[in-house]
Design a protein around this motif. Structure first.
Motif, PDB file in Angstrom:
ATOM      1  N   LEU A   1       8.854  95.385  55.128  1.00 42.87           N
ATOM      2  CA  LEU A   1       7.874  94.398  54.693  1.00 42.87           C
ATOM      3  C   LEU A   1       7.781  94.502  53.174  1.00 42.87           C
ATOM      4  O   LEU A   1       7.435  95.545  52.629  1.00 42.87           O
ATOM      5  N   LYS A   2       8.150  93.405  52.498  1.00 39.88           N
ATOM      6  CA  LYS A   2       8.156  93.420  51.035  1.00 39.88           C
ATOM      7  C   LYS A   2       6.939  92.634  50.562  1.00 39.88           C
ATOM      8  O   LYS A   2       6.849  91.433  50.788  1.00 39.88           O
ATOM      9  N   LEU A   3       6.004  93.317  49.937  1.00 39.08           N
ATOM     10  CA  LEU A   3       4.775  92.631  49.518  1.00 39.08           C
ATOM     11  C   LEU A   3       4.977  91.864  48.227  1.00 39.08           C
ATOM     12  O   LEU A   3       4.495  90.757  48.072  1.00 39.08           O
ATOM     13  N   THR A   4       5.664  92.494  47.264  1.00 41.14           N
ATOM     14  CA  THR A   4       6.003  91.760  46.033  1.00 41.14           C
ATOM     15  C   THR A   4       7.396  92.178  45.611  1.00 41.14           C
ATOM     16  O   THR A   4       7.838  93.285  45.915  1.00 41.14           O
ATOM     17  N   ASN A   5       8.063  91.297  44.879  1.00 39.32           N
ATOM     18  CA  ASN A   5       9.267  91.718  44.169  1.00 39.32           C
ATOM     19  C   ASN A   5       8.845  91.978  42.720  1.00 39.32           C
ATOM     20  O   ASN A   5       7.644  92.003  42.420  1.00 39.32           O
ATOM     21  N   ASP A   6       9.792  92.134  41.807  1.00 38.11           N
ATOM     22  CA  ASP A   6       9.333  92.491  40.462  1.00 38.11           C
ATOM     23  C   ASP A   6       9.172  91.288  39.538  1.00 38.11           C
ATOM     24  O   ASP A   6       9.341  91.379  38.338  1.00 38.11           O
ATOM     25  N   THR A   7       8.810  90.163  40.108  1.00 38.94           N
ATOM     26  CA  THR A   7       8.409  89.022  39.289  1.00 38.94           C
ATOM     27  C   THR A   7       7.017  89.326  38.716  1.00 38.94           C
ATOM     28  O   THR A   7       6.195  89.941  39.387  1.00 38.94           O
ATOM     29  N   LEU A   8       6.783  88.874  37.482  1.00 39.35           N
ATOM     30  CA  LEU A   8       5.505  89.162  36.844  1.00 39.35           C
ATOM     31  C   LEU A   8       4.379  88.336  37.466  1.00 39.35           C
ATOM     32  O   LEU A   8       4.579  87.192  37.851  1.00 39.35           O
ATOM     33  N   ARG A   9       3.194  88.955  37.494  1.00 43.93           N
ATOM     34  CA  ARG A   9       1.967  88.261  37.910  1.00 43.93           C
ATOM     35  C   ARG A   9       2.060  87.549  39.244  1.00 43.93           C
ATOM     36  O   ARG A   9       1.780  86.347  39.346  1.00 43.93           O
ATOM     37  N   VAL A  10       2.502  88.254  40.253  1.00 43.95           N
ATOM     38  CA  VAL A  10       2.471  87.670  41.588  1.00 43.95           C
ATOM     39  C   VAL A  10       1.672  88.590  42.506  1.00 43.95           C
ATOM     40  O   VAL A  10       1.378  89.736  42.150  1.00 43.95           O
ATOM     41  N   LEU A  11       1.322  88.086  43.684  1.00 43.62           N
ATOM     42  CA  LEU A  11       0.644  88.924  44.659  1.00 43.62           C
ATOM     43  C   LEU A  11       1.216  88.646  46.031  1.00 43.62           C
ATOM     44  O   LEU A  11       1.837  87.607  46.269  1.00 43.62           O
ATOM     45  N   GLY A  12       1.046  89.579  46.926  1.00 46.16           N
ATOM     46  CA  GLY A  12       1.497  89.407  48.300  1.00 46.16           C
ATOM     47  C   GLY A  12       0.496  90.024  49.256  1.00 46.16           C
ATOM     48  O   GLY A  12      -0.073  91.080  48.966  1.00 46.16           O
ATOM     49  N   HIS A  13       0.241  89.331  50.376  1.00 45.55           N
ATOM     50  CA  HIS A  13      -0.660  89.853  51.408  1.00 45.55           C
ATOM     51  C   HIS A  13       0.086  89.913  52.721  1.00 45.55           C
ATOM     52  O   HIS A  13       0.893  89.041  53.011  1.00 45.55           O
ATOM     53  N   ALA A  14      -0.198  90.913  53.523  1.00 40.90           N
ATOM     54  CA  ALA A  14       0.329  90.959  54.884  1.00 40.90           C
ATOM     55  C   ALA A  14      -0.759  91.546  55.768  1.00 40.90           C
ATOM     56  O   ALA A  14      -1.150  92.707  55.594  1.00 40.90           O
ATOM     57  N   PHE A  15      -1.263  90.729  56.687  1.00 40.70           N
ATOM     58  CA  PHE A  15      -2.317  91.179  57.595  1.00 40.70           C
ATOM     59  C   PHE A  15      -1.840  91.059  59.026  1.00 40.70           C
ATOM     60  O   PHE A  15      -1.029  90.177  59.348  1.00 40.70           O
ATOM     61  N   TYR A  16      -2.362  91.914  59.881  1.00 40.89           N
ATOM     62  CA  TYR A  16      -2.130  91.714  61.298  1.00 40.89           C
ATOM     63  C   TYR A  16      -2.793  90.383  61.656  1.00 40.89           C
ATOM     64  O   TYR A  16      -3.933  90.118  61.248  1.00 40.89           O
ATOM     65  N   SER A  17      -2.087  89.521  62.386  1.00 38.42           N
ATOM     66  CA  SER A  17      -2.550  88.127  62.563  1.00 38.42           C
ATOM     67  C   SER A  17      -3.896  88.010  63.268  1.00 38.42           C
ATOM     68  O   SER A  17      -4.659  87.099  62.980  1.00 38.42           O
ATOM     69  N   ALA A  18      -4.151  88.897  64.224  1.00 32.89           N
ATOM     70  CA  ALA A  18      -5.395  88.752  64.973  1.00 32.89           C
ATOM     71  C   ALA A  18      -6.473  89.645  64.376  1.00 32.89           C
ATOM     72  O   ALA A  18      -6.178  90.735  63.890  1.00 32.89           O
ATOM     73  N   PRO A  19      -7.718  89.171  64.404  1.00 27.71           N
ATOM     74  CA  PRO A  19      -8.782  90.029  63.887  1.00 27.71           C
ATOM     75  C   PRO A  19      -8.995  91.233  64.814  1.00 27.71           C
ATOM     76  O   PRO A  19      -8.681  91.171  65.997  1.00 27.71           O
ATOM     77  N   VAL A  20      -9.536  92.284  64.261  1.00 30.35           N
ATOM     78  CA  VAL A  20      -9.742  93.517  65.013  1.00 30.35           C
ATOM     79  C   VAL A  20     -11.241  93.748  65.109  1.00 30.35           C
ATOM     80  O   VAL A  20     -11.976  93.530  64.143  1.00 30.35           O
ATOM     81  N   ARG A  21     -11.700  94.190  66.300  1.00 26.87           N
ATOM     82  CA  ARG A  21     -13.128  94.415  66.456  1.00 26.87           C
ATOM     83  C   ARG A  21     -13.513  95.773  65.855  1.00 26.87           C
ATOM     84  O   ARG A  21     -12.973  96.798  66.260  1.00 26.87           O
ATOM     85  N   PHE A  22     -14.442  95.761  64.913  1.00 26.89           N
ATOM     86  CA  PHE A  22     -14.891  96.996  64.276  1.00 26.89           C
ATOM     87  C   PHE A  22     -16.289  97.433  64.709  1.00 26.89           C
ATOM     88  O   PHE A  22     -16.725  98.535  64.410  1.00 26.89           O
ATOM     89  N   LYS A  23     -17.029  96.477  65.333  1.00 26.95           N
ATOM     90  CA  LYS A  23     -18.379  96.814  65.782  1.00 26.95           C
ATOM     91  C   LYS A  23     -18.615  96.015  67.049  1.00 26.95           C
ATOM     92  O   LYS A  23     -18.002  94.959  67.225  1.00 26.95           O
ATOM     93  N   ASN A  24     -19.507  96.452  67.908  1.00 30.78           N
ATOM     94  CA  ASN A  24     -19.783  95.581  69.041  1.00 30.78           C
ATOM     95  C   ASN A  24     -21.070  94.798  68.914  1.00 30.78           C
ATOM     96  O   ASN A  24     -21.407  94.027  69.776  1.00 30.78           O
ATOM     97  N   SER A  25     -21.772  94.931  67.782  1.00 36.11           N
ATOM     98  CA  SER A  25     -22.837  93.975  67.458  1.00 36.11           C
ATOM     99  C   SER A  25     -23.033  93.999  65.954  1.00 36.11           C
ATOM    100  O   SER A  25     -22.712  94.986  65.290  1.00 36.11           O
ATOM    101  N   THR A  26     -23.565  92.904  65.438  1.00 35.50           N
ATOM    102  CA  THR A  26     -23.653  92.747  63.992  1.00 35.50           C
ATOM    103  C   THR A  26     -24.434  93.893  63.334  1.00 35.50           C
ATOM    104  O   THR A  26     -24.088  94.354  62.263  1.00 35.50           O
ATOM    105  N   ASP A  27     -25.515  94.343  64.035  1.00 30.78           N
ATOM    106  CA  ASP A  27     -26.295  95.423  63.441  1.00 30.78           C
ATOM    107  C   ASP A  27     -25.813  96.793  63.917  1.00 30.78           C
ATOM    108  O   ASP A  27     -26.383  97.818  63.550  1.00 30.78           O
TER     109      ASP A  27
END
Ligand SMILES: *[C@@H]1O[C@H](CO)[C@@H](O)[C@H](O)[C@H]1NC(C)=O
Ligand SMILES: *[C@@H]1O[C@H](CO)[C@@H](O)[C@H](O)[C@H]1NC(C)=O
Ligand SMILES: *[C@@H]1O[C@H](CO)[C@@H](O)[C@H](O)[C@H]1NC(C)=O
Ligand SMILES: *[C@@H]1O[C@H](CO)[C@@H](O)[C@H](O)[C@H]1NC(C)=O
Ligand SMILES: *[C@@H]1O[C@H](CO)[C@@H](O)[C@H](O)[C@H]1NC(C)=O
Ligand SMILES: *[C@@H]1O[C@H](CO)[C@@H](O)[C@H](O)[C@H]1NC(C)=O
Ligand SMILES: *[C@@H]1O[C@H](CO)[C@@H](O)[C@H](O)[C@H]1NC(C)=O
Ligand SMILES: *[C@@H]1O[C@H](CO)[C@@H](O)[C@H](O)[C@H]1NC(C)=O
Ligand SMILES: *[C@@H]1O[C@H](CO)[C@@H](O)[C@H](O)[C@H]1NC(C)=O
Length: 693
Positions: free
Chosen positions: A56-82
């Motif tokens: 997985l290549k996030l950036t090459n060495d071009t100046l001023r670029v960005l790259g994102h790679a996220f797992y496509s599905a959201p992940v549950r971190f809590k089972n209620s907002t509070d």
């Protein structure tokens, strides 16, 4: 009825989190990203991509670029907002390959974010995560572990090779130099993030202890002790569903950022990765041999033509070789290729000249790859200041970052040419808006804002860094205006570094007449206070719309500060305000700036305010004293001692042509110390004694 129910069901299904998301023990395992596609498994954006070998290549060495790679599905971190955030654990292997050995940027981060596209995020120091407007805002809900390879003073980075825990900001809550504890050893070994070798990282959050730990290792074995431990309850930061993934960015320094494997587990320990089983970077040496084979297979004739061509090329290269000196490698900003800059400025065409800086021409250019507009300062052959100033300028300004400074993006050196590349400032320099026949009249709001901008830029130089930087040439010509008419200080060619508290040594006095503090001409010692003096002159100019010394003015108005002082004594201070403003200005603010201008212009250094005080007064955080001391006499000598030089002070007509950038109207330049006579000259005078041949 049936149809409505169908629609309802369908809508319900759409919004129902899919079963995988709700698992409390969700686990992800990527041993390489082979067969992984964008959208279905991972969401890529920016320049991120998956290489054919599964890297997985996030950036090459071009100046001023960005790259994102996220797992496509959201992940549950809590089972209620509070509710309380769950424990999680992740391990990943990354490799950072800098563009030049030792010089690469900006870094990579593991992030947990409410969004997988991070709209509005910026490259460079923002690592593709946030932008200047939202940095530090609690509503970001961002948790990140950064592997940062550039030291950004703006965010208080500790060095250019560190690991940090960031919450809603890029100013790390805790950070440490990259390193690891190899098993059974209590001494931390350093680890080089930009070595081009794979590094495994582990990030674990324990929701019982409320603790985040980070570990690094150059191999597959998880160390026993973390290098970073941070006590924090992530519950308020994490939302119920979040995306997990990576972000990387480049700036004017660039690296290729890769992730070759990743495991993640909710409420459990993520599997460590086996480095041997993961995809590897292609061997950079391979490319050459295939070129060679093609060469050999060509006919003898073509071969000879090629050989001849190659010969010429090599001779050409040797003649124009860019010799890299040791100091060049220790310097932060990007080293540009000469051809890149030549192309950017269309071969340094005269048409692209936008000004004459302190010691060379300034060209406008557009970088070929990124379409970024830049200003290229070409330090001319004849310049007597040459290499020494060049090194000083790069070493200083290249490491300073502040929104009120003109950012140095990089440099290049080839034979006779020294080139500095700066952010392009579309509105040119301040003097073009103040004196004689201005391009446009600045409104009072703009002037007041510029005064605040310059003061805050100068405060940063004086106090914002581990070393005091004295600008030494504050003047309207060195204040540049960006697209939003914010003032930014430029031209640090004269700045020298002093360790905090150390006694500045006597050096050559350099500066511009009218802005030179009187003690400078005697002691030759530039101090923060002599910058404050020059700022005083600048503040008065901003309000009055005229130069500090105006040979064409009535004799009693010749010296701006004396004239303002006389009007102040006479209780008619507002009479000095630029008549072009009419009545369109704020009386109270104008009085603040004028009074401050007088205080800064005091002949006695001790009587001048510090930059911190100046900023506080301008921001309205402190009230100015009612009385202002006379800028008055200095050791019994009158300010008028400058009058002797006024005859040789050239009027601005001499340097008006094409000059949007700084134009050194009159540089005073002489050896400091005992009364050697000052001379006034244009900046182009002199030999090339310091110039390398
Ligand atoms: C990627 O997604 C496809 C379709 O959802 C799935 O069949 C495949 O197993 C996934 N691959 C990985 C490595 O998770
Ligand atoms: C990945 O897919 C998303 C959405 O389908 C798209 O916006 C993005 O440009 C793709 N990224 C790459 C690198 O192909
Ligand atoms: C880097 O990636 C971008 C987008 O994928 C591409 O346009 C560019 O040519 C690449 N640069 C280099 C130096 O490979
Ligand atoms: C919330 O999560 C915990 C595990 O952390 C689990 O024991 C509990 O049953 C969950 N509560 C609900 C309402 O799902
Ligand atoms: C900064 O980021 C936010 C969202 O994270 C976005 O809404 C905003 O437009 C961005 N600001 C700029 C100036 O890009
Ligand atoms: C933080 O962001 C929220 C929503 O974007 C905004 O309303 C608020 O003013 C921001 N706070 C600060 C301190 O910038
Ligand atoms: C982490 O840093 C951010 C900004 O620098 C700050 O707002 C926040 O309170 C810090 N959090 C903790 C837990 O220290
Ligand atoms: C611990 O590390 C130090 C420095 O890297 C090394 O000299 C020493 O031999 C190591 N000790 C053990 C027990 O591995
Ligand atoms: C990091 O690695 C690079 C490339 O191998 C090397 O030039 C540099 O000296 C290393 N830095 C440290 C601090 O070891």
């Amino acid at each position: 009825m049936g149809f409505q129910r169908f629609i309802l069901c369908w809508v319900f299904l759409l919004f129902l989190p899919n079963p995988a998301k709700t698992q409390l023990d969700q686990e992800l395992n990527f041993n390489g990203f082979n067969g992984v596609s964008n959208s279905s498994n991972m969401s890529l954006n920016g320049v991120a991509s998956i290489e054919p070998n599964g890297m997985l290549k996030l950036t090459n060495d071009t100046l001023r670029v960005l790259g994102h790679a996220f797992y496509s599905a959201p992940v549950r971190f809590k089972n209620s907002t509070d509710g309380k955030a769950f424990s999680f654990s992740t391990s990943f292997v990354f490799t950072i390959v800098p563009e030049y050995p030792k010089l690469g940027g900006h870094g990579l981060a593991f992030i947990i974010s409410p969004s997988k596209s991070l709209p509005g995020s910026l490259p460079s120091q923002y690592l593709g995560i946030l932008n200047a407007t939202v940095v530090g805002n609690f509503s970001n809900h961002i948790f990140a572990v950064e592997f940062d390879t550039v030291q950004d003073f703006e965010f208080g980075d500790i060095n250019d090779n560190h690991v940090g825990i960031d919450i809603n900001s890029l100013a790390s809550n805790k950070s440490t130099p990259a390193g690891f504890f190899s098993n059974g050893n209590s001494t931390k070994e350093n680890l080089n993030l930009t070595s081009g070798l794979p590094i495994q990282a582990w990030v674990d959050y324990d929701s019982v202890k409320n603790q985040v730990t980070v570990m690094l290792s150059p191999d597959s074995i998880k160390p026993r002790s973390p290098i970073l431990t941070f006590d924090v309850d992530l519950s308020p930061i994490l939302e119920d569903f979040m995306y997990v993934g990576f972000s990387a960015s480049t700036g004017m320094l660039a690296s290729s950022h890769y992730v070759s494997g990743w495991s993640f587990k909710m409420n459990g320990e993520a599997k460590s990765l086996d480095l041997e089983a993961l995809p590897k970077l292609p061997d950079p040496k391979k490319k050459h041999s295939s070129a060679l084979i093609v060469g050999i297979s060509l006919s003898v004739l073509v071969f000879f033509i090629l050989a001849a061509g190659l010969g010429f090329y090599i001779v050409h290269r040797i003649k124009n070789a860019e010799v890299i000196e040791p100091w060049e490698l220790d310097i932060g900003p990007h080293r540009f290729r000469y051809n890149e800059l030549k192309q950017a400025t269309r071969g340094f065409r005269d048409k692209e000249v936008i000004g004459f800086g302190g010691f060379g021409k300034v060209y406008k250019g557009t970088l070929p790859n990124s379409e970024t507009q830049v200003a290229v300062k070409r330090i001319s052959n004849e310049s007597r200041q040459g290499l020494q100033e060049f090194v000083s300028e790069i070493a200083t300004i290249g490491r300073l970052r502040h929104r009120n400074l003109v950012q140095l993006l990089g440099w290049c050196r080839r034979r006779g040419d020294l080139l500095l590349v700066y952010d392009f400032m579309p509105n040119g320099s301040l003097d073009k808006y103040l004196f004689e026949k201005p391009k446009a009249i600045l409104s009072w709001e703009q002037r007041f804002k510029i005064a605040q901008n310059v003061a805050s830029g100068l405060l940063y130089l004086h106090e914002g860094w581990e070393q005091t930087v004295i600008h030494r040439d504050i003047k309207a010509g060195n204040v540049l205006l960006d697209s939003e008419m914010n003032g930014r200080l430029g031209d640090f060619g004269l700045a020298k570094l002093y360790e905090h508290g150390a006694n500045p040594t006597t050096t050559r006095v350099v500066g511009t007449l009218g802005y030179l503090a009187p003690e400078l001409t005697r002691t030759g010692k530039p101090t923060p206070s002599s910058d404050v003096f020059a700022l005083g002159a600048l503040l008065l100019e901003l309000v009055c719309g005229r130069r500090p010394i105006e040979p064409k003015a009535l004799p009693e108005e010749l010296m701006l500060v004396d004239w303002v002082w006389e009007k102040w004594k006479a209780g008619a201070i507002l009479e000095v305000v630029d008549p072009r403003l009419g009545a369109e200005f704020d009386d109270l603010e104008a009085v603040v700036v004028l009074k401050l201008g007088l205080m800064c212009s005091n002949n006695t250094p001790k009587a001048r305010p510090t930059m911190r005080q100046v900023v506080r007064y301008l921001e309205g955080e402190a009230a100015l004293p009612d009385a202002v001391a006379s800028p008055g006499a200095y050791d019994g000598k009158k300010r008028g001692e400058f009058e002797d030089y006024v005859h040789s002070y050239p009027t601005s007509s001499g340097c008006e042509k094409a000059s949007d950038w700084s134009c050194d109207d009159a540089d005073v330049d002489f050896e400091g110390g005992s009364g050697s006579p000052p001379s006034v000259s244009g900046s182009r005078r002199g030999g090339s004694d310091r110039y390398p041949s």
